[in-house]
Enzyme design. Sequence first.
Site, PDB file in Angstrom:
ATOM      1  CE  LYS A 250      -4.416  -1.282   0.189  1.00 17.70           C
ATOM      2  NZ  LYS A 250      -5.476  -0.751  -0.695  1.00 17.70           N
TER       3      LYS A 250
ATOM      4  CB  SER B 160      -1.113  -8.159  -1.157  1.00 23.34           C
ATOM      5  OG  SER B 160      -2.057  -8.834  -0.340  1.00 23.34           O
TER       6      SER B 160
END
Length: 508
Positions: free
Chosen positions: A51, A308
């Site tokens: 992110k 992720s």
Amino acid sequence: MTQQYIEKILTAPVYDVAIETPLDNMPRLSKRLGQRILCKREDLQPVFSFKCRGAYNKMYHLNSEERARGVICSSAGNHAQGVALSASKLGIMATIVMPGTTPAIKVDAVRRLGGQWVNVVLHGDFYDEASQHAQNLQKEGGLTYIHPFDDPDTIAGQGTIGLELLRQYPRPIDAIFAPIGGGGLMAGMALLIKALRPDIKLIGVEPDDAASMTHAVRHGERTTLDHVGIFADGVAVKQPGEHTYEIIRELVDDFVTVSTDETCAAMKDLFDDTRAIAEPSGALATAGLKKWAAQQDKKDLTLISVVSGANVNFDRLRYVAERAEIGEQREALLAVTIPERPGTFLKFCQLIGDLPVTEFNYRYQDAQQAQIFVGIQLNEGKQQLNSILETLSANGYEAENLTDNELAKLHLRYMIGGAGNGIDNERLFRFGFPERPGALLYFLQTLGAHFNISLFHYRNHGSDYGRVLCGIQSDDAASLEQHLERIGYEYEEETQNPAYRRFLQPSR
């Protein structure tokens, strides 16, 4: 549109805060599946997720007036940390709104990363409440809203992962798998990869209880799900982004949805091969890769998944370990009716052969029969389970497979006591309680004295929400449902669940 995005991706200055993460081999999983499996380790970023790439790219491109006014976002985890790190690096004041239920470890991480540049606001019990509060503050203060996924600069920042991946593995790639929540990661990667290597299949992976993008693409419009599952909280999005939907609808080849158990099994695979401790959404792509690969006739394919993130509470790993065995089809949970007489347990064990019994729960029911809840370790998956069920049936044992029964896995296997007597009009519900002080008191006060609670089971799973099983006596269905709606917690009725009928439902 694609050319503009490619330029944004190629010029994104994400390495001010991010690192080029490695592409690791997964030899054990490769051997088991007969494919060549690799994983892109975005869990190794400074904020333990991808992110920071998108957040920094968006904030870097703000003009001087926007930087002076400051930014705001709403997030319960990874996006908040990315914004906090970017704010500190760029010297931009950031207001970050998080639900009041957010675990302290995540709140502390945001404050640590942002330092003097971050103001954390805790508001509401759920993400939607925090998001609405952030939007109100944004309008009041003229702040710039940093969207977690639906912004061109954010999408471009995430797309740098695709650029790295193709450079790190220039040889043929058959398919790349990435998790989808709002779609920023997959959209950014798809724009870059399809422009340079259109031969590579791109496959999005979502939880089967939060498949908002899959649902939208297959229905041809951005629909909104009524409810989403909370286990893989990093992708628990009810509606995909507007920009991301258009990109993914055009460029992504296929979608795979996976269960909680399959996700837990993928977390174990990642640990076994790389020692990565991925969060549930971080392991989602690997779970989808495994499911897709198992359906292919061709072997020796090169398949890559994006890991992720790794922002997982340590106490959640107990739950993950328990569910991983079921996700790999190495454990079955059965409800079996056995005669109430000496030697029946011995005979039962003889029928299942040398397979270990992982647990055995029993309660006397009556003089004729007993209900047992039993876990059995498997070596050969579903085929072996079907053989066991056939053997039990042939020998007069009534058996029911509860391996995929959420009530059984979340609650029943940890409960004792069995069915009650003299309890009328009982209805059974599963609730998601926000993990905050006063959640139970609020539940009881709102329910009021109109209904009697006849069963209650809670177990902490290390997430933002607790799972609660509750029996409520009521002869007024409409009134009960009004009270439940007023409470505002997500719930599902389980009165007709076979696990309840066998083990917990009061005798008539």
